[in-house]
Design an enzyme around this catalytic site. Structure first.
Site, PDB file in Angstrom:
ATOM      1  CB  CYS A   1      62.547  63.600 103.228  1.00 15.63           C
ATOM      2  SG  CYS A   1      62.079  64.799 101.968  1.00 15.63           S
TER       3      CYS A   1
ATOM      4  CG  HIS B   1      66.958  65.706 103.723  1.00 10.04           C
ATOM      5  ND1 HIS B   1      66.951  64.402 103.279  1.00 10.04           N
ATOM      6  CD2 HIS B   1      66.064  66.362 102.954  1.00 10.04           C
ATOM      7  CE1 HIS B   1      66.092  64.276 102.286  1.00 10.04           C
ATOM      8  NE2 HIS B   1      65.533  65.459 102.061  1.00 10.04           N
TER       9      HIS B   1
ATOM     10  CD  GLU C   1      69.669  62.904 105.328  1.00 14.18           C
ATOM     11  OE1 GLU C   1      69.014  63.123 106.371  1.00 14.18           O
ATOM     12  OE2 GLU C   1      69.126  62.795 104.211  1.00 14.18           O
TER      13      GLU C   1
END
Lengths: 267, 226
Positions: free
Chosen positions: B103, B204, B206
């Protein structure tokens, strides 16, 4: 272009997932971490964790539940319930939430919306609105005879987990929270909550057309057809549901049926 | 690590590494940069799920014995660079060890950003970060990432207001030296970049479900052992 989202909701009470009808009659539906992991594996686009006991029992949302879910489900996480202060929001974000829903406090202290958006970014601030169909008697601020005359219906905002009606008109309030800095609205129809009668399309469309931020429709999900309807006619950006996902593995089937219907979903 | 924010009795752990986990073989230690603004927990959770060894890195000393670094980013371009400078993390980030920016962490790999005029980035990649040109900004949600093979394409989760464009067509961006993946939102931008030891994801990983974990796993398998 963004995909429409399907968001299973885990109503949390005492570190367990529960499910009720019209905000009452709660039943146990399982362990939050296991359910969250299962939903993520089935293709959930986001998870909502709402601590429904938090405001009533005057305590903060269980950070342990958020933390346990965040360590097992690698998708965006919306947490809410009993959020009163910037510190509450920060604690939830630190525990692993990506967004925090503010409901009762947003009504009682609207400045919190602005402060939270400034500090954490508007993408982290979701205002949850519980709305109930109201008489068109013009008693609500913003819902004067003049501006509801052209509407078919009006909805009033209810706070404290559905127990305390306010005099706020839901449409007026939705526009207000956008102006105050909310990044998203979680809109729950109290009339439909847990009934499996389908989403309140009129309510959802009324709000979604009036604001430029995403609207998550909630309350009344009954199957793929109701979700397709609220995403299409209701103009919602996301559909939240609990009961239809808790007791059977309906999620992958629903997403496939949405895709077949030509709705852009993540696959 | 700084524990002043640790709540007295929350059940939330504040782990700074996962050395306690059983180690089947010598694996590289991934340093997750924590400069105080971001939520590093979701990244460490994902690394746990991938059975990677990690530690939280808050300053230069802690970056010493890491064999790769992840820079998750939250906040603004200028604030992030200021914090990295204050914590003397610029040198480790520029040292040539494998680095993954996520990001904002990807944006600071570049030279500068419209978000913070005057602030200098890590300058590991050539180019500038621009304001996203779209009807609704920030760009929040699931969007399609087209990756160069053999990286898989799929839906990833985005939250950002600035981006690295390059040229204004998917084909053109794929010609750009660093472009690894592209995404269309209003305009077409570089959603993943790579050049020698440096990799960046605008989304993202994750938070992008099994697709995101697959991308992280792929990045991890490219790391040198030991």
């Amino acid at each position: 272009m963004l995909a429409k989202r399907i968001i299973p909701c885990l109503d949390i009470k005492g570190n367990r997932v529960v499910k009720g009808t019209r905000f009452a009659q709660l039943r146990d539906a399982g362990d939050p971490g296991s359910l969250a992991a299962s939903y993520a594996a089935q293709g959930a686009d986001e998870l909502a964790l709402l601590d429904i006991s938090a405001t009533g029992e005057n305590r903060g949302t269980s950070l342990a539940v958020v933390s346990s879910v965040a360590s097992r489900a690698f998708i965006p996480l919306l947490a809410g319930g009993g959020v009163r202060t910037l510190d509450d929001i920060q604690a939830l974000l630190r525990a692993g939430a990506d967004k925090v829903a503010i409901n009762t406090t947003a009504v009682l202290n609207p400045r919190l919306i602005t402060q939270a958006a400034k500090r954490f970014g508007s993408q982290a601030v979701v205002v949850a609105i519980d709305a109930r169909r109201a008489n068109l008697d013009g008693q609500m601020p913003g819902a004067t005879q003049r501006n509801i005359a052209c509407r078919q219906a009006a909805w009033q905002v209810v706070i404290r987990a559905g127990s305390e009606p306010t005099q706020l008109d839901a449409l007026w309030w939705a526009r207000m929270v956008e102006r105050l800095g909310a990044g998203e609205i979680l809109l729950t129809s109290m009339d439909r909550d847990g009934t499996r009668l389908g989403y309140d399309i009129a309510l959802t469309r009324t709000i979604a057309r009036a604001v430029n931020i995403p609207v998550i429709a909630s309350g009344g999900a009954s199957g793929s057809a109701s979700i397709i309807a609220v995403l299409r006619e209701g103009r919602a950006d996301a559909a939240l549901a609990a009961s239809i996902f808790h007791y059977d593995r309906a999620l992958p089937r629903v997403k496939q049926e949405l895709k077949n219907a030509g709705i852009r979903v993540r696959t | 690590m700084n524990t002043t924010n640790t709540k007295k009795k929350t059940a939330v752990s504040n782990r700074t590494d996962n050395k306690d986990r059983p180690q089947s073989e010598m694996r590289p230690t991934i340093g997750i940069i924590d400069y105080g603004a971001g939520n590093v927990r979701s990244v460490s959770n994902a690394l746990d799920a991938l059975d990677a060894r990690w530690r939280i890195v808050v300053d230069r000393d802690e970056a010493q014995d890491c064999s790769a670094l992840i820079l998750p980013g939250v906040g603004s371009f200028g604030y992030c660079m200021q914090q990295l400078r204050r914590r003397k993390l610029i040198a480790p980030l520029r040292s040539g060890i494998p680095l993954l920016g996520i990001c904002l962490g990807m944006q600071v790999l570049f030279e500068r950003s419209e978000e913070s005029p005057g602030a200098k980035g890590l300058c590991l990649l050539a180019g500038a970060v621009e304001k996203l040109q779209a009807r609704k900004v920030p760009h929040v949600g699931w969007n399609q990432v087209s990756m160069k093979r053999p990286w898989p394409s799929g839906y990833a989760y985005f939250v950002h207001s600035y981006c690295i464009t390059g040229v204004n067509s998917a084909e053109g961006i794929h010609d750009a030296a660093t472009a690894l993946g592209t995404t269309r939102y209003g305009t077409c931008f570089r959603s993943a970049v790579t050049q020698s030891n440096v990799t960046g994801f605008q989304f993202h990983p994750e938070k992008s479900g099994s697709y995101g974990l697959a991308l992280l796993r792929r990045w991890l398998t490219c790391l040198p052992r030991g």
